[in-house]
Design a protein around this motif. Structure first.
Motif, PDB file in Angstrom:
ATOM      1  N   PRO A  89      -2.399 -29.699 -34.340  1.00  0.00           N
ATOM      2  CA  PRO A  89      -1.789 -28.443 -33.875  1.00  0.00           C
ATOM      3  C   PRO A  89      -2.436 -27.238 -34.559  1.00  0.00           C
ATOM      4  CG  PRO A  89      -0.341 -29.515 -35.444  1.00  0.00           C
ATOM      5  CD  PRO A  89      -1.530 -30.426 -35.269  1.00  0.00           C
ATOM      6  N   VAL A  90      -2.735 -26.219 -33.788  1.00  0.00           N
ATOM      7  CA  VAL A  90      -3.340 -24.991 -34.307  1.00  0.00           C
ATOM      8  C   VAL A  90      -2.486 -23.819 -33.833  1.00  0.00           C
ATOM      9  CG1 VAL A  90      -5.349 -23.481 -34.304  1.00  0.00           C
ATOM     10  CG2 VAL A  90      -5.658 -25.969 -34.317  1.00  0.00           C
ATOM     11  N   LEU A  91      -1.993 -23.014 -34.786  1.00  0.00           N
ATOM     12  CA  LEU A  91      -1.188 -21.841 -34.482  1.00  0.00           C
ATOM     13  C   LEU A  91      -2.039 -20.592 -34.663  1.00  0.00           C
ATOM     14  CD1 LEU A  91       2.169 -22.733 -36.290  1.00  0.00           C
ATOM     15  CD2 LEU A  91       1.620 -22.989 -33.871  1.00  0.00           C
ATOM     16  N   VAL A  92      -1.992 -19.699 -33.688  1.00  0.00           N
ATOM     17  CA  VAL A  92      -2.740 -18.447 -33.784  1.00  0.00           C
ATOM     18  C   VAL A  92      -1.992 -17.505 -34.701  1.00  0.00           C
ATOM     19  CG1 VAL A  92      -3.657 -18.777 -31.464  1.00  0.00           C
ATOM     20  CG2 VAL A  92      -1.585 -17.431 -31.780  1.00  0.00           C
ATOM     21  N   PRO A  93      -2.642 -16.481 -35.278  1.00  0.00           N
ATOM     22  CA  PRO A  93      -1.939 -15.523 -36.145  1.00  0.00           C
ATOM     23  C   PRO A  93      -0.838 -14.789 -35.383  1.00  0.00           C
ATOM     24  CG  PRO A  93      -4.313 -15.348 -36.415  1.00  0.00           C
ATOM     25  CD  PRO A  93      -4.088 -16.258 -35.246  1.00  0.00           C
ATOM     26  N   THR A  94       0.170 -14.359 -36.120  1.00  0.00           N
ATOM     27  CA  THR A  94       1.306 -13.659 -35.535  1.00  0.00           C
ATOM     28  C   THR A  94       0.860 -12.328 -34.934  1.00  0.00           C
ATOM     29  OG1 THR A  94       2.689 -14.662 -37.238  1.00  0.00           O
ATOM     30  CG2 THR A  94       3.640 -12.859 -35.976  1.00  0.00           C
ATOM     31  N   TYR A  95       1.381 -12.027 -33.759  1.00  0.00           N
ATOM     32  CA  TYR A  95       1.081 -10.785 -33.031  1.00  0.00           C
ATOM     33  C   TYR A  95      -0.428 -10.608 -32.801  1.00  0.00           C
ATOM     34  CZ  TYR A  95       5.871  -9.764 -34.439  1.00  0.00           C
ATOM     35  OH  TYR A  95       7.223  -9.840 -34.640  1.00  0.00           O
ATOM     36  N   SER A  96      -1.098 -11.719 -32.550  1.00  0.00           N
ATOM     37  CA  SER A  96      -2.516 -11.669 -32.218  1.00  0.00           C
ATOM     38  C   SER A  96      -2.760 -12.492 -30.963  1.00  0.00           C
ATOM     39  CB  SER A  96      -3.358 -12.192 -33.392  1.00  0.00           C
ATOM     40  OG  SER A  96      -4.733 -12.130 -33.080  1.00  0.00           O
ATOM     41  N   PRO A  97      -2.320 -11.984 -29.800  1.00  0.00           N
ATOM     42  CA  PRO A  97      -2.437 -12.781 -28.567  1.00  0.00           C
ATOM     43  C   PRO A  97      -3.871 -13.004 -28.116  1.00  0.00           C
ATOM     44  CG  PRO A  97      -1.705 -10.554 -28.058  1.00  0.00           C
ATOM     45  CD  PRO A  97      -1.705 -10.680 -29.559  1.00  0.00           C
ATOM     46  N   ASN A  98      -4.806 -12.163 -28.566  1.00  0.00           N
ATOM     47  CA  ASN A  98      -6.192 -12.353 -28.120  1.00  0.00           C
ATOM     48  C   ASN A  98      -6.800 -13.641 -28.671  1.00  0.00           C
ATOM     49  OD1 ASN A  98      -6.057 -11.361 -30.711  1.00  0.00           O
ATOM     50  ND2 ASN A  98      -7.909 -10.135 -30.567  1.00  0.00           N
ATOM     51  N   THR A  99      -6.238 -14.191 -29.761  1.00  0.00           N
ATOM     52  CA  THR A  99      -6.727 -15.471 -30.267  1.00  0.00           C
ATOM     53  C   THR A  99      -6.406 -16.591 -29.299  1.00  0.00           C
ATOM     54  OG1 THR A  99      -6.302 -14.619 -32.492  1.00  0.00           O
ATOM     55  CG2 THR A  99      -6.743 -16.955 -32.291  1.00  0.00           C
ATOM     56  N   ASN A 100      -5.294 -16.476 -28.616  1.00  0.00           N
ATOM     57  CA  ASN A 100      -4.904 -17.440 -27.578  1.00  0.00           C
ATOM     58  C   ASN A 100      -5.157 -16.825 -26.201  1.00  0.00           C
ATOM     59  OD1 ASN A 100      -3.904 -19.925 -26.714  1.00  0.00           O
ATOM     60  ND2 ASN A 100      -1.783 -19.220 -26.675  1.00  0.00           N
ATOM     61  N   GLY A 101      -6.300 -16.160 -26.080  1.00  0.00           N
ATOM     62  CA  GLY A 101      -6.573 -15.356 -24.890  1.00  0.00           C
ATOM     63  C   GLY A 101      -6.670 -16.145 -23.608  1.00  0.00           C
ATOM     64  N   ILE A 102      -7.208 -17.368 -23.644  1.00  0.00           N
ATOM     65  CA  ILE A 102      -7.375 -18.136 -22.405  1.00  0.00           C
ATOM     66  C   ILE A 102      -6.024 -18.503 -21.815  1.00  0.00           C
ATOM     67  CG2 ILE A 102      -7.564 -20.309 -23.665  1.00  0.00           C
ATOM     68  CD1 ILE A 102      -9.554 -21.210 -21.522  1.00  0.00           C
ATOM     69  N   ALA A 103      -5.033 -18.785 -22.680  1.00  0.00           N
ATOM     70  CA  ALA A 103      -3.690 -19.069 -22.169  1.00  0.00           C
ATOM     71  C   ALA A 103      -3.017 -17.801 -21.665  1.00  0.00           C
ATOM     72  CB  ALA A 103      -2.846 -19.728 -23.259  1.00  0.00           C
ATOM     73  N   GLU A 104      -3.201 -16.687 -22.366  1.00  0.00           N
ATOM     74  CA  GLU A 104      -2.614 -15.426 -21.913  1.00  0.00           C
ATOM     75  C   GLU A 104      -3.196 -15.004 -20.565  1.00  0.00           C
ATOM     76  OE1 GLU A 104      -0.188 -13.963 -23.365  1.00  0.00           O
ATOM     77  OE2 GLU A 104      -0.148 -15.016 -25.295  1.00  0.00           O
ATOM     78  N   ARG A 105      -4.489 -15.226 -20.371  1.00  0.00           N
ATOM     79  CA  ARG A 105      -5.123 -14.891 -19.104  1.00  0.00           C
ATOM     80  C   ARG A 105      -4.599 -15.783 -17.979  1.00  0.00           C
ATOM     81  NH1 ARG A 105      -7.083 -10.810 -16.166  1.00  0.00           N
ATOM     82  NH2 ARG A 105      -8.447 -11.607 -14.541  1.00  0.00           N
ATOM     83  N   ALA A 106      -4.386 -17.065 -18.290  1.00  0.00           N
ATOM     84  CA  ALA A 106      -3.835 -17.969 -17.278  1.00  0.00           C
ATOM     85  C   ALA A 106      -2.420 -17.562 -16.890  1.00  0.00           C
ATOM     86  CB  ALA A 106      -3.853 -19.403 -17.805  1.00  0.00           C
ATOM     87  N   VAL A 107      -1.633 -17.114 -17.858  1.00  0.00           N
ATOM     88  CA  VAL A 107      -0.275 -16.637 -17.556  1.00  0.00           C
ATOM     89  C   VAL A 107      -0.327 -15.413 -16.644  1.00  0.00           C
ATOM     90  CG1 VAL A 107       1.754 -15.559 -18.590  1.00  0.00           C
ATOM     91  CG2 VAL A 107       0.764 -17.603 -19.627  1.00  0.00           C
ATOM     92  N   GLN A 108      -1.233 -14.493 -16.937  1.00  0.00           N
ATOM     93  CA  GLN A 108      -1.367 -13.301 -16.100  1.00  0.00           C
ATOM     94  C   GLN A 108      -1.789 -13.671 -14.680  1.00  0.00           C
ATOM     95  OE1 GLN A 108      -4.314 -10.570 -17.514  1.00  0.00           O
ATOM     96  NE2 GLN A 108      -3.979  -9.086 -15.913  1.00  0.00           N
TER      97      GLN A 108
END
Length: 540
Positions: free
Chosen positions: A278-297
């Protein structure tokens, strides 16, 4: 202004005559609550106004040119500078006069006024007053640039810009409300080398009143959208992830944000017990998990657009996923389905391609003797039909054929059924069968995937006709075959694509331009055939 108001009231009240009569307070029955409500008693503060003024303003003495002039005479460096300004500067400085070099470089611009040294119109502040002047410049807590601009209008001393920067950086109020620093350059993830190696997950919603779990594979850009309904707990997330892993397998890395259900001890233990990191991205840093955020959009926009015409969001989701997974990605230049399964999935657009919709030829399966014992029946032949439920055989007639192993049979009761050849046997007895049987309308139908055999009779030769068996006195039916016609000669028709492969020179006769054109057509047909070869893609 107040006098004008009084004049207006005097003119207004002058129209009336008044009779003044005294009334005691006890007789005032029209007094309101606000005018009679007692106020809270406040103890008298004995602090004198002068003391307040002294404590507030007199703690810090006022800085003026008199204090600057007095401290200039007491300053070891500025006293020398004033002397040189009044009496004249030497041609060069000695090694013991290096402390006045900044003033020596500006000697032609220095002057004195009322005991103060000036550089142009800016007063030179002695060393003992510089801290107080800096606080005065930074009184409004402006930025470094604004404080420097303000200082250029009034004061100067050597290295004043460095002192302003240090003082501003040490200010606690400015540090508490400072802006964010410039964003760092994005650091790329380690590239994935195979499908389903690293996946990114994120929750989305509520969309259409429910929450969704979006999962993206980094290597193939494959997207999975799971309906979580109204439960996004760790147990529900583990249940859905277990179903997903049963389809695609266990990933190596699962990256997520800091949602409470994605970093709980329960889900961390589940991932580690299955060998997933498991890998957690830094808090309030959505660009680290950008591929998932883009898929949500992308998912939200697709559901919003499709929902304007059709409110069935489950159907809209299935249509969007089918088209997205078959659309070439801008990064990989291939569709997610091709990257994941090494083959394109079939869609409605696949029906437009004639190469992928050719009926298959079953004769090649019969060449190796795999189906030499296949039993066949003729139209109108009498058979026994096996009833799976009652484990009994009943009578019927063949009225049609579908494919190579499926027949349409009509029982004596008149029911028409589709039966496999394994449930049919030839009838030996001549029981109560009717004398004639009408062929079914499915007699000449073919299964869509069945391709006509490459061995077909030549059109100028006749085909033997097999007559329907006629009832005789014997118990065994003897079909009569008309042998007056010779057996037709079967000629193998070779496919056009195979002709192009074996005899490319036949299509190259003619001019050189026609030769090049034919070669391009041959190569294009060969490429398309290899591209849509079902057996090459792993079909059974």
């Amino acid at each position: 202004m107040a006098a004008s108001r009084l004049v207006r009231w005097a003119h207004t009240l002058a129209c009336y005559q008044y009779k003044i009569q005294y009334r005691p307070t006890e007789e005032h029955s029209n007094a309101d609550v606000c005018s009679r409500y007692p106020l809270k008693i406040v103890e008298d503060d004995d602090t004198d106004v002068a003391d307040v003024f002294f404590n507030t303003f007199a703690e810090t003495p006022i800085i003026n040119f008199n204090s600057v002039s007095r401290l200039t005479r007491l300053d070891s460096v500025l006293s020398k500078v004033m002397k040189f300004v009044l009496e004249g500067w030497p041609s060069r400085l000695t090694k013991y006069q290096e402390d006045i070099r900044p003033y020596f470089e500006r000697r032609t611009e220095l002057s004195t006024e009322q005991g103060c040294v000036l550089w142009g119109s800016r007063i030179i502040v002695p060393e003992k007053l510089r801290e107080e002047v800096l606080e005065l410049l930074h009184l409004a807590h402006q930025g470094v640039v604004a404080v420097k601009a303000l200082a250029r209008s009034y004061v100067w001393w050597p290295r004043i810009n460095d002192d302003i920067e240090k003082m501003t950086k040490k200010c606690g109020a400015c540090q508490d409300s400072q802006n964010l620093p410039n964003k760092s350059k994005p650091h790329p993830w380690k590239p994935a080398t195979r499908p389903w190696e690293r996946i990114h997950v994120d929750f989305c919603g509520p969309v259409h009143g429910v929450m969704w779990l979006v999962v993206v594979d980094v290597y193939t850009k494959w997207i999975e959208v799971i309906n979580m309904k109204s439960s996004t707990t760790s147990s529900s997330t583990i249940r859905e992830l277990r179903k997903l892993f049963a389809i695609h397998g266990l990933p190596v890395i699962l990256c997520s944000d800091n949602a409470q259900q994605l970093k709980s001890e329960e889900i961390v233990n589940f991932l580690k017990s299955n060998g997933i990191q498991p890998v957690l991205v830094p808090t309030y840093s959505p660009n680290t998990n950008g591929i998932a955020e883009r898929a949500v959009q992308t998912f939200k926009r697709a559901m919003e657009k499709a929902g304007r015409r059709n409110e069935n969001y489950e159907k809209n989701l299935a249509n969007w996923l089918l088209h997205y997974r078959n659309t070439p990605n801008s990064v990989t230049k291939k569709s997610p389905a091709m990257m994941m399964f090494n083959r394109p999935t079939r869609t409605l657009l696949s029906l437009l391609d004639p190469l992928t919709n050719r009926p298959d030829n079953l004769d090649r399966y019969l060449k190796n003797g795999e189906e030499k014992t296949l039993r066949t029946f003729q139209i109108g032949e009498r058979v026994r039909i096996y009833n799976v439920r009652t484990d009994q055989w009943y009578k019927g007639n063949i009225i049609g054929k579908e494919g190579c192993k499926v027949y349409l049979v009509k029982s004596l009761s008149g029911n028409v059924e589709r039966r496999h050849v394994d449930h049919l046997v030839r009838a030996v007895d001549l029981g109560d069968w009717p004398d004639s049987v009408e062929p079914c309308e499915h007699e000449n139908t073919h299964v869509p995937w069945h391709k006509p055999s490459a061995f077909e009779p030549e059109p100028d030769q006749a085909v033997p006709i097999i007559n329907n068996p006629e009832p005789k006195t014997s118990n065994i039916p003897q079909p009569t075959i008309d042998l007056s016609l010779k057996r037709p000669k079967l000629v193998a028709k070779q496919p056009v694509i195979e002709l192009i492969r074996q005899n490319p020179s036949d299509s190259m006769i003619g001019a050189k331009s026609n030769t090049a054109k034919s070669t391009r057509v041959s190569n294009r047909l060969k490429t398309n055939v290899e591209r849509y070869n079902y057996f090459k893609l792993g079909g059974n």
